[in-house]
Design an enzyme around this catalytic site. Sequence first.
Site, PDB file in Angstrom:
ATOM      1  N   ASP A  43       0.836  -1.191   0.000  1.00  0.00           N
ATOM      2  CA  ASP A  43       0.000   0.000   0.000  1.00  0.00           C
ATOM      3  C   ASP A  43       0.879   1.253   0.000  1.00  0.00           C
ATOM      4  O   ASP A  43       1.843   1.340   0.769  1.00  0.00           O
ATOM      5  CB  ASP A  43      -0.878  -0.028   1.263  1.00  0.00           C
ATOM      6  N   GLU A  66       3.813   7.887  -5.744  1.00  0.00           N
ATOM      7  CA  GLU A  66       2.706   7.044  -6.180  1.00  0.00           C
ATOM      8  C   GLU A  66       3.101   6.065  -7.268  1.00  0.00           C
ATOM      9  O   GLU A  66       3.662   6.448  -8.280  1.00  0.00           O
ATOM     10  CB  GLU A  66       1.531   7.888  -6.724  1.00  0.00           C
TER      11      GLU A  66
HETATM   12  C1  NOJ Z   1      -4.478   2.965  -0.786  1.00  0.00           C
HETATM   13  C2  NOJ Z   1      -5.547   1.973  -0.435  1.00  0.00           C
HETATM   14  O1  NOJ Z   1      -5.866   1.225  -1.576  1.00  0.00           O
HETATM   15  C3  NOJ Z   1      -6.719   2.757   0.108  1.00  0.00           C
HETATM   16  O2  NOJ Z   1      -7.865   1.973   0.255  1.00  0.00           O
HETATM   17  C4  NOJ Z   1      -6.298   3.391   1.401  1.00  0.00           C
HETATM   18  O3  NOJ Z   1      -7.329   4.237   1.886  1.00  0.00           O
HETATM   19  C5  NOJ Z   1      -5.035   4.228   1.224  1.00  0.00           C
HETATM   20  N1  NOJ Z   1      -4.041   3.573   0.426  1.00  0.00           N
HETATM   21  C6  NOJ Z   1      -4.424   4.545   2.558  1.00  0.00           C
HETATM   22  O4  NOJ Z   1      -3.896   3.389   3.133  1.00  0.00           O
END
Ligand code: NOJ
Length: 451
Positions: free
Chosen positions: A188, A226
């Site tokens: 993540d 990202e």
């Molecule tokens: C990306 C995840 O896919 C999302 O669901 C989450 O809210 C954010 N990262 C923060 O962890």
Amino acid sequence: MDQPWWQKAVLYQVYLRSFADSNGDGVGDLRGVIDKLDYLDWLGVDALWLSPVTVSPDKDWGYDVSDYRDVQPVFGSLDDVDELIVEARERGMRIVLDLVPNHTSDRHPWFRDPAKRDWYVWADKPNNWVSAFGGPAWTYDKQVGRYYLHNFAPGQPDLNWWNTEVRDEFDRILRFWFDRGIAGFRIDVANGLIKDKELRDNPPVQRGDPPVLRRFGQRPTYNRGETWVMDLERLARFYGTGTDQLHLAFNFPYTFAPLEAAALRDVVERTQAVFPPEAWPVWMLSNHDIPRFPTRTCGGDERKIRCALLALLTLRGTAVLYQGDEIGLEQVDVPLDRRRDVEVEGRDGCRTPMPWTSDGGWSDPWLPLGETTRNVEDERADPKSILNFVRDVIALRRSNADFQSGSYEPLEAPDGVWAYRRGDSTVVLNLSDEPRAYEGTTLAPWEGAIN
Ligand code: NOJ
């Protein structure tokens, strides 16, 4: 050389809370996944990526972790994870877990431990960074007398990855799960782990920046890179030849491209052009953060849904299905009083329960069920359904090496038609409202074929 399993794979994303509920408490759980392994085996997927199973106060539904080495009680126990791994393996499937290393929950004991202050990111004066959920990315902590950074909700303080103790601790956490037999991790916010050491202000957005950035008013130059990147050259940099780079990085430009021949072909070709030779693409259309593709790009039109799925499963690269994609499940309009998401715009509509039967197969689920006309039981019984179509394409992909390792070669095609060769096989998609002639045959509007 043998191709690694994850290159050939179709991954299936399980959003645990909404997948299958084994004990009738309205929340999906690990036993529910075990119960559905035969279904997933029948579908033909190679691995399951589970949304976070770890302990969490659920401010961001599992993405705010308060214990990285145990299971959220509502999902089951570590024993259930172990059993899931074994049961999946018996069917030739692997388990991939979600790892949330960018931030913890503010209830994680580390956050309140004075000896671990430097595990988080602090400032006396906040800079201009904004949170992905809206508002400033800094919150004042009375106890500490400083501001802490949270790139997401205030209940998700960012970890300081410059600190080697943090890195070492995550090495141990990875080992803990690998020792249990998992096959890998979806990381993540991999792009956001490292923040600018000097915590410099972000520059303002520029004309031409994608809408996703304009919403924030700034470019996330210093707080996020990202793999949620809309710039393919930047995406390519997440890959490499070393051992410390990503195997796969989600291709969001493809996900958000319209279902048009020129647009899709363009993303795929540019991806191919900028990726280093060893970098392996990964394609997906939906996930738990964005509106489901059958609604977002296909307007519910079954012909379009099939075209999108056919491309997804036949391009060169790993394919990821989000639960429900295989039945053409649409986005659900969740009424305001039933919404549960922390994000301002709300992601509940893509997180509603998986409809297993015509009445859903859930009792009092945590989010409302949407339309259940498209459901697993009925589609499984109908040889002409989207579900059986997806299963057939996956079976073809598995049995034909062209689709696993063949190169992608775009072919000349009339306007609105996307045609490409994979080894000796050809995929043709008429992504237009008119019949189109191609190589002596005529394709109906929104018809796809594999030759
Ligand atoms: C990306 C995840 O896919 C999302 O669901 C989450 O809210 C954010 N990262 C923060 O962890």
